[in-house]
Design a protein around this motif. Structure first.
Motif, PDB file in Angstrom:
ATOM      1  N   GLU A  66     -10.536  -3.224   3.388  1.00  0.00           N
ATOM      2  CA  GLU A  66      -9.827  -1.493   3.831  1.00  0.00           C
ATOM      3  C   GLU A  66      -9.300  -0.528   3.407  1.00  0.00           C
ATOM      4  O   GLU A  66      -9.777   0.659   3.883  1.00  0.00           O
ATOM      5  CB  GLU A  66      -8.384  -2.297   4.370  1.00  0.00           C
ATOM      6  N   HIS A  67      -9.781  -0.614   1.864  1.00  0.00           N
ATOM      7  CA  HIS A  67      -8.839   0.734   0.899  1.00  0.00           C
ATOM      8  C   HIS A  67      -9.889   0.659  -0.063  1.00  0.00           C
ATOM      9  O   HIS A  67      -9.206   1.439  -1.268  1.00  0.00           O
ATOM     10  CB  HIS A  67      -7.593  -0.214   0.496  1.00  0.00           C
TER      11      HIS A  67
ATOM     12  N   VAL B  99       1.295  -0.949  -0.114  1.00  0.00           N
ATOM     13  CA  VAL B  99      -0.296   0.358  -0.056  1.00  0.00           C
ATOM     14  C   VAL B  99       1.090   1.312  -0.035  1.00  0.00           C
ATOM     15  O   VAL B  99       0.789   2.418  -0.417  1.00  0.00           O
ATOM     16  CB  VAL B  99      -0.669   0.031   1.143  1.00  0.00           C
ATOM     17  N   ASP B 100       1.777   1.006   1.161  1.00  0.00           N
ATOM     18  CA  ASP B 100       2.483   2.090   0.932  1.00  0.00           C
ATOM     19  C   ASP B 100       3.118   2.708  -0.128  1.00  0.00           C
ATOM     20  O   ASP B 100       3.535   3.899  -0.607  1.00  0.00           O
ATOM     21  CB  ASP B 100       3.425   2.591   2.354  1.00  0.00           C
TER      22      ASP B 100
ATOM     23  N   VAL C  27      -3.744 -10.612  -1.119  1.00  0.00           N
ATOM     24  CA  VAL C  27      -3.762  -9.153  -2.143  1.00  0.00           C
ATOM     25  C   VAL C  27      -5.384  -7.885  -2.591  1.00  0.00           C
ATOM     26  O   VAL C  27      -6.097  -7.079  -2.189  1.00  0.00           O
ATOM     27  CB  VAL C  27      -3.084  -8.875  -2.772  1.00  0.00           C
ATOM     28  N   TYR C  28      -6.152  -8.307  -3.229  1.00  0.00           N
ATOM     29  CA  TYR C  28      -7.195  -8.339  -3.851  1.00  0.00           C
ATOM     30  C   TYR C  28      -8.108  -7.746  -2.745  1.00  0.00           C
ATOM     31  O   TYR C  28      -9.105  -6.630  -2.543  1.00  0.00           O
ATOM     32  CB  TYR C  28      -7.530  -9.276  -4.656  1.00  0.00           C
ATOM     33  N   HIS C  29      -8.756  -8.815  -1.651  1.00  0.00           N
ATOM     34  CA  HIS C  29      -9.934  -8.853  -1.517  1.00  0.00           C
ATOM     35  C   HIS C  29      -9.719  -8.093   0.643  1.00  0.00           C
ATOM     36  O   HIS C  29     -10.988  -7.166   0.487  1.00  0.00           O
ATOM     37  CB  HIS C  29     -10.296 -10.385  -0.369  1.00  0.00           C
ATOM     38  N   PRO C  30      -8.216  -7.994   0.793  1.00  0.00           N
ATOM     39  CA  PRO C  30      -7.722  -7.317   1.889  1.00  0.00           C
ATOM     40  C   PRO C  30      -7.369  -5.380   0.859  1.00  0.00           C
ATOM     41  O   PRO C  30      -8.220  -4.532   2.009  1.00  0.00           O
ATOM     42  CB  PRO C  30      -6.259  -7.766   2.411  1.00  0.00           C
TER      43      PRO C  30
END
Length: 362
Positions: A112-113, A75-76, A105-108
């Motif tokens: 969350e974002h 994410v960073d 990766v995709y589901h989180p």
């Protein structure tokens, strides 16, 4: 702020993920907006990062582990590429036998974002030679059956399957491969491209910018068969510097070729294989070589060779081998020593790592 579009590019070792991402990024920069690439692998000193930089594409690197297990770092990096480079589209690969980024990766990211990232179709690159392993002919290209299992899982995970290297196929063969994929993974769109020749890239660009991931539920079955598949692979990465002892310029293409050939012969002698070996070598001033080997039964493929003789060379070697770590280290050292003796070279090794995917403490 408009959400940034992010895409994971998966696919088997040697399928052409990096070449595809570079071709796609160049096209997107002309037609969509600034695009950037994240090079991801289990080790450090990646050929893909160096190659992407010399093409002029914006690139960041996430090493030492799959992005599946570095979510904060991922994410960073995406935010940094957006804020500092103006990227509107970021794509990342995952290690060449990786499976599970849809779930990890995709589901989180969606959960969350979701207001920050738009998730482009989860894209899996395959190539004709590896695909033959699961087609009716069941081609034996001397890879363990466990790795064939990983290839099948990768295809099932996709929102989009991209058949790369179509420039190597006749029209009839291309139709045969596409027909097989439509049977093997029904309801998943298929696009044919040649990343090297830049054909089909416009269609691929339209699809990944005009669609989003279905976010289907695909949880990898981490069973005994999956663990056995991961246990077959060893990762090898080395960064080194070569120079002629007399200070004269020589054909460094021959040095690279003989080094790869020495590695290939060492693997054959030990009845082992290398699903993908990549080298990047440069003498500076834009002159570089990029070579690949997708198995001991194949010829070396050059994306580019050095244009001039040189007296020194900086080189990165990445290998993903079906070979135990200790004999792989020995044969790599033997091949390098032999080339240095043959061409009267001094060698300075800056970095070496060799590990199995399941090694404790990796």
């Amino acid at each position: 702020m408009e959400p940034i579009r992010f895409m994971v590019v998966s696919g088997f070792l040697g399928a052409g993920k990096t070449t595809t991402m570079i071709a796609l990024a160049e096209h997107l920069c002309e037609t969509y907006g600034e695009a950037a690439i994240i090079a991801n692998d289990l080790g450090a000193n990646l050929v893909d990062t160096s190659l992407t930089r010399v093409t002029g594409c914006t690139v960041a690197e996430i090493g030492n582990e799959c992005i599946c297990y570095q979510m904060d770092n991922l994410v960073d990096q995406i935010r940094r590429l957006r804020d500092k480079s103006g990227a509107r589209f970021v794509m990342s690969d995952i290690p060449g036998c990786g499976v599970g980024a849809l779930d990890h990766v995709y589901h989180p990211l969606a959960r969350e974002h979701g207001d920050e990232f738009t998730l482009a179709p989860f894209t899996v690159i395959t190539d004709p030679e590896r695909l033959r392993m699961i087609m009716p002919e069941k081609a034996d290209i001397h890879l363990p059956e466990e790795l064939v299992y990983l290839l099948k899982l990768q295809l099932e995970e996709a929102d989009l399957v991209v058949l790369n290297k179509c420039d190597l196929l006749t029209e009839a063969d291309r139709e045969r491969y596409v027909d097989f994929l439509r049977t093997a993974v029904p309801d998943i769109p298929i696009i044919c491209i040649s990343a090297r020749e830049r054909t089909g890239i416009d269609e691929l660009a339209r699809f990944v910018t005009g669609n989003v991931s279905a976010l289907k539920n695909f949880s990898v079955r981490y069973d005994e068969k999956f663990n056995e598949a991961e246990g077959k692979l060893t990762w090898y990465n080395r960064r080194l510097y070569l120079k002629t002892r007399d200070g004269g310029a020589i054909d460094m293409n021959a040095v690279v070729d003989d080094l790869i050939e020495g590695i290939r012969l060492g693997l054959i002698e030990r009845k082992r294989n290398v699903p993908h070996l990549k080298t990047f070598a440069t003498a500076g001033e834009g002159d570089y070589s990029k070579a690949s080997l997708i198995g001991v039964d194949y010829d070396i493929e050059y994306a580019q060779q050095l244009a001039e003789p040189h007296e020194n060379l900086r080189m990165i070697i990445n290998a993903r081998a079906v070979c135990e770590a200790r004999p792989l280290t020995r044969l790599m050292d033997d091949a390098l020593d032999e080339v240095c003796d043959r061409y009267d070279l001094d060698c300075q090794v800056f970095f070496t790592e060799c590990f199995g995917m399941t090694d404790e403490g990796r």
